[in-house]
Design a protein around this motif. Sequence first.
Motif, short mmCIF file in Angstrom:
data_model
loop_
_atom_site.label_atom_id
_atom_site.label_comp_id
_atom_site.label_asym_id
_atom_site.label_seq_id
_atom_site.Cartn_x
_atom_site.Cartn_y
_atom_site.Cartn_z
N GLU A 114 69.29 -20.22 -63.81
CA GLU A 114 69.06 -20.45 -62.65
C GLU A 114 70.32 -20.67 -61.90
O GLU A 114 70.34 -20.69 -60.50
CB GLU A 114 67.78 -21.29 -62.68
CG GLU A 114 68.05 -22.72 -63.35
CD GLU A 114 67.48 -22.55 -64.47
OE1 GLU A 114 67.78 -21.64 -65.53
OE2 GLU A 114 66.45 -23.52 -65.00
N LEU A 118 71.56 -19.37 -58.24
CA LEU A 118 71.65 -20.47 -57.00
C LEU A 118 73.23 -20.44 -56.63
O LEU A 118 73.23 -20.48 -55.35
CB LEU A 118 71.12 -21.60 -57.44
CG LEU A 118 69.56 -21.73 -57.73
CD1 LEU A 118 69.37 -23.11 -58.41
CD2 LEU A 118 69.26 -22.26 -56.33
N ARG A 145 66.98 -22.07 -52.33
CA ARG A 145 65.81 -22.53 -53.33
C ARG A 145 65.84 -21.38 -54.65
O ARG A 145 66.31 -20.27 -54.48
CB ARG A 145 64.61 -22.57 -52.83
CG ARG A 145 63.96 -21.48 -52.48
CD ARG A 145 62.66 -21.50 -51.94
NE ARG A 145 62.55 -22.21 -50.53
CZ ARG A 145 61.36 -22.92 -50.10
NH1 ARG A 145 60.40 -23.22 -50.72
NH2 ARG A 145 61.80 -23.17 -48.57
N LEU A 146 65.32 -21.73 -55.61
CA LEU A 146 64.87 -20.70 -56.70
C LEU A 146 63.71 -20.36 -56.67
O LEU A 146 62.78 -20.95 -56.15
CB LEU A 146 64.99 -21.71 -58.26
CG LEU A 146 64.81 -20.88 -59.24
CD1 LEU A 146 66.05 -20.07 -59.86
CD2 LEU A 146 64.43 -21.68 -60.41
N PHE A 158 58.08 -20.09 -57.34
CA PHE A 158 58.12 -21.35 -56.51
C PHE A 158 56.85 -20.94 -55.54
O PHE A 158 56.48 -19.86 -55.22
CB PHE A 158 59.37 -20.92 -55.30
CG PHE A 158 59.59 -22.27 -54.77
CD1 PHE A 158 58.93 -22.68 -53.64
CD2 PHE A 158 60.98 -23.00 -55.15
CE1 PHE A 158 59.44 -23.91 -52.93
CE2 PHE A 158 61.23 -24.13 -54.44
CZ PHE A 158 60.41 -24.61 -53.29
N LEU B 126 74.45 -28.47 -55.58
CA LEU B 126 74.23 -27.63 -56.69
C LEU B 126 74.10 -28.33 -58.10
O LEU B 126 73.34 -28.42 -58.77
CB LEU B 126 75.03 -26.47 -56.81
CG LEU B 126 74.90 -25.24 -55.75
CD1 LEU B 126 76.06 -24.13 -56.03
CD2 LEU B 126 73.63 -24.57 -56.07
N TYR B 129 71.16 -30.57 -58.26
CA TYR B 129 70.05 -29.60 -58.83
C TYR B 129 70.15 -29.25 -60.14
O TYR B 129 69.05 -29.55 -60.95
CB TYR B 129 70.18 -28.24 -58.00
CG TYR B 129 68.88 -27.24 -58.05
CD1 TYR B 129 68.57 -26.62 -59.50
CD2 TYR B 129 68.34 -26.92 -57.05
CE1 TYR B 129 67.53 -25.95 -59.46
CE2 TYR B 129 67.25 -26.22 -57.12
CZ TYR B 129 66.93 -25.51 -58.24
OH TYR B 129 65.76 -24.68 -58.44
N HIS B 138 61.48 -27.29 -58.11
CA HIS B 138 60.83 -27.33 -56.53
C HIS B 138 61.98 -27.87 -55.79
O HIS B 138 61.69 -28.16 -54.37
CB HIS B 138 59.68 -27.97 -56.21
CG HIS B 138 58.49 -26.84 -56.71
ND1 HIS B 138 58.03 -26.92 -58.08
CD2 HIS B 138 57.83 -26.06 -56.18
CE1 HIS B 138 57.19 -26.15 -58.24
NE2 HIS B 138 56.86 -25.31 -57.19
N ILE B 139 63.16 -28.31 -56.32
CA ILE B 139 64.05 -29.09 -55.41
C ILE B 139 64.78 -27.69 -54.43
O ILE B 139 64.76 -26.70 -54.89
CB ILE B 139 65.25 -29.23 -56.26
CG1 ILE B 139 64.84 -30.25 -57.40
CG2 ILE B 139 66.54 -29.86 -55.57
CD1 ILE B 139 66.00 -30.53 -58.42
#
Lengths: 158, 158, 158, 158, 158, 158
Positions: A114, A118, A145-146, A158, B126, B129, B138-139
Amino acid sequence: MKNRKLTHIDTTGNPAMVDVSEKAITRRTARAQAIVHVGSEIMAQIDQQELQTKKGPVFQTAILAGIMGAKKTSDLIPLCHPLGLEDCSVEIKAEGENIVITSTATLSAKTGVEMEALTAATVAALTVYDMCKAMSHHIVIREVRLLEKTGGKKDFKF
Amino acid sequence: MKNRKLTHIDTTGNPAMVDVSEKAITRRTARAQAIVHVGSEIMAQIDQQELQTKKGPVFQTAILAGIMGAKKTSDLIPLCHPLGLEDCSVEIKAEGENIVITSTATLSAKTGVEMEALTAATVAALTVYDMCKAMSHHIVIREVRLLEKTGGKKDFKF
Amino acid sequence: MKNRKLTHIDTTGNPAMVDVSEKAITRRTARAQAIVHVGSEIMAQIDQQELQTKKGPVFQTAILAGIMGAKKTSDLIPLCHPLGLEDCSVEIKAEGENIVITSTATLSAKTGVEMEALTAATVAALTVYDMCKAMSHHIVIREVRLLEKTGGKKDFKF
Amino acid sequence: MKNRKLTHIDTTGNPAMVDVSEKAITRRTARAQAIVHVGSEIMAQIDQQELQTKKGPVFQTAILAGIMGAKKTSDLIPLCHPLGLEDCSVEIKAEGENIVITSTATLSAKTGVEMEALTAATVAALTVYDMCKAMSHHIVIREVRLLEKTGGKKDFKF
Amino acid sequence: MKNRKLTHIDTTGNPAMVDVSEKAITRRTARAQAIVHVGSEIMAQIDQQELQTKKGPVFQTAILAGIMGAKKTSDLIPLCHPLGLEDCSVEIKAEGENIVITSTATLSAKTGVEMEALTAATVAALTVYDMCKAMSHHIVIREVRLLEKTGGKKDFKF
Amino acid sequence: MKNRKLTHIDTTGNPAMVDVSEKAITRRTARAQAIVHVGSEIMAQIDQQELQTKKGPVFQTAILAGIMGAKKTSDLIPLCHPLGLEDCSVEIKAEGENIVITSTATLSAKTGVEMEALTAATVAALTVYDMCKAMSHHIVIREVRLLEKTGGKKDFKF
C-alpha cells in the motif's frame, strides 16, 4: 485488538521496522488515489495542450514520476521494507477542475504494497503541481487515500 | 500572461527543464502544509504514546522523513533542478482528528524551493500514514498546499 | 602537454578526484549525442504509434530518463563532482533506421558538464532500448560522443 | 558556551537541520581517519596480492567506495546539508595488523565538510571489511575520528 | 582453506562480485555493534535532554538513520548484493562516556546480511557524531564489529 | 507476432510497466558489450600506466562503476523492474585503439536481466570516458549491444 497498536514503535518507545521474516509470501495488490485540484484556468490550458493528444507531456511525466517514485518507497519512508515491485501503474484523467490520479502496485511478498501505491499517486501529484505551478500556486493536492488492498491478513476497500 | 503557459513543455510539445542558468541568485523560502486525517481512534492512541512526551516516535520519524525527502526532491520530480537546501524544517501537531504538518525550505538559488517544501510535507504525511496504518487504512492525506513563498519574481501567500 | 595525463590517477597510482576547489566559476555548457540503431521493423512500429503524435511515449519516456539520469551523473561516475545542473535538455528524432538523441547540459560551476550531457544521452538511449526490446534485441547503441563544450580552459567541438 | 548545545534539536525537542542560509561561504577542509584491524592472517594475504602492486583491488575498491560514499553523506546522515564536494581523497596503507584509511574533503560552502570526510573513511573501512570477511569476521573498525578541519568558526586539530 | 582467499578478486586480479546464484535461500541474521566515545561533557548534555524521555531526538534520529542506512548497503559497498531486508533494528544506550549501538538484520536470502548490520551500526554512529559535534569534535567511533551471524555455511559469534 | 508491439505502452497510449507478477521465476543471464574507441594516444598512455599492472586504476574504476551502475538499473530506466542481482561481472581489455567492455548479469527472477548487463557495460564505458577525457574529447562509445541472454521465453544470441 491486536492490530490496534503502533506497530512501528518497539517496547522501549523507539521507532522500529516490523519483522516480516516469518510471514508467508502471498500475492499483494494495492490501489491508491490522489486528487489534484488545479482550478479552471490550468484545466483550460491542459485541455488545449494535453487532452487533445490524450497522452501529452504533463500526464506522461506524472505517470513516469509516479512509477519511479513507487520504486523509491523504501528510500523515502523510513520503516518500509525494500520491495521489488512486479507491477506498478498510474492512470491520470481530468475531471472538472480536478486531475484524478489512480495507482496500483503488485508483488508477491511477505508484506503489503500500500505504501508503494500511495507513493506512486503522491509523487505523480507533486509532479503535476511542479509542471503547472508557473500558472498558479493555488493548486491543492487533496484526498490521497488507499482505495483497496488484497493479499494480507485482511483485504481492505475504502 | 507570460507565466500562464506550461513552462515544462518545449516548443515541440516535449517535457523540458526550465533553463535557470541566466537567473540571479536570490534568497528563496517556501512554506507548505499537509493535513492528515487519522480519525479519533488513532488520535487516541497517539495521544497516549506520543503527545505525552511531546516528541515521540511517530512525529519524530515523520519529521526526519520529511527533511530527508526534501533533500531527494530533484530525484523524485523529473524536471526539478537539484538544489542544495540550506535549511529545511518540519513541524507536526495534532488538531482534533487531524495531524497538521508544516514544512519550510530555504536556499539562496536561481530557482524557488516550493517543491522542496511540498515534498517535505508530503513525505512526512506518508510516513505518518505508514506508522499508523496497522490501526486503520481509512487515513486520508488532504490539503497538501503551498502556504507561502518568497524570493522569486513574485511572492506568494495562499 | 599538461593535460595529456590521466588526471584521475594520483601519484601513487590510485584513483582520485580532481581537486577543483581553486578553480573559478564559469558558465559551462556541453552537448552530446547518442545514436540508437533500431532497424526498420521497430522504426515502422514507432512511426505508427509515435511520430504520429510527435511526442508519444517512447520518446517522452527517454527524454525524461535522460534528464533524470543527468542529475544522477555523480552517483554513477565514481570520480565525477556532484553538480547542480541549471539546465538539461534531451531531443530525440527518427532518422532512417536510427533514433538520434541530442542532449545539452548547462551550469555555472568550477568544472565542466560533459559527463552530464553524455549521461543524459546514454540513459535516454538505454531507455529506448528497454522500451523497444520486446520487438528485437538487435538494437545497437552507437556513436555516443561529445559534440561540443564551452566554458572551460578550452572550448571543444567534435 | 554557545556551541555547547545540541544544535540539531529545536526548542520543542524535535530533530532539526541547522539553518546555514545566513552564513558566509568560506573554503572548508576536513581530514578524517579510520583504522581497520584485520589481523595477521588477512594482512599476509593482502601483502601477497595487494601491496605487491601498490594499488591492488582491495585498496582501490575501498578508495572508490569512500569517495562515492562521501558524495552520499547527506543521503545517509538525516540532518546533513547536501554539499557539492569540490575534492575528496582517500588514502589507504597497511601498518602492522591494521589498515589505516585517511580521507579529505574540500568545498567552498556555508557549512563544514567533516561529516563528508568521516563518511568517506567509514565507507572505505566497511568496504575493506566486506572484501576481507571471507577470511575472518574478527575484523574490527576502530578509531574513526576527525583529524583536522579548517574554514569554520574555529579550526580543529585532534 | 577454501574461504581463506579474497573472494572479491577474480583470477585476473580485478574486483568482482561473488556469484551467489546457485546458493540455497536460507534465513540469515546478523548482529553488529558500534561504540561511540563522546566523553563526559556531551554525555551530561545527552543525559539532561535525552535519557530523561528515554527516546529523545539524538537516539531516535540515529536509530532511523541506521535502519535507512542498512537499506542502502548495496549502494555503498561496491560488491555487495542488493538484498531486501525483512527486518532491521537498532538499539542505542548510554554506558559511561560511551554510546553503545547494537543493530540486527534479518532476511531469507542466498547470502549473508552482516554488511547490512554493520552499515546500520556505522551510519547510526555517524549520526550521533553529527548531532553532537557542535559540542566537541573529539568524539571517536570505535569498535565497529560483527557480534554474531547465523544462516550461512558457518555461524559466527565474536 | 505477439512480441512485436511496444510492451511498455498501455492501451491508452501511455507509458506502463510490464506486469510480471504471474510469470514463473527462472534463472536469467545476460551478457552485453560496449566498445570505447579511445584512439592511439590515450591507448599509449593507458599501456604505460595501466596494462603494465594488469589491473590499474582506469579499468578497475570502470569495472566497479559498471557493477554499481547495474545495481542502479531500475533507478535509471523508468519502466524497469527492481531486481536484486545475484551476480554481475565486468571485464575490460584493450584491443588496438579500442577498449572492449564485456558485462554479465545473473538472477533468478520473473523477468530478464538484459538492461542490467547493458547498464553495467554503458556505465563502465562512461567511466573510461571520464577518466581519459583530459587527454582527448574525441573518445566515442560505440556498439553497446546485448551479446546473449538466457532464461526467458526465448534465448537470444547476437
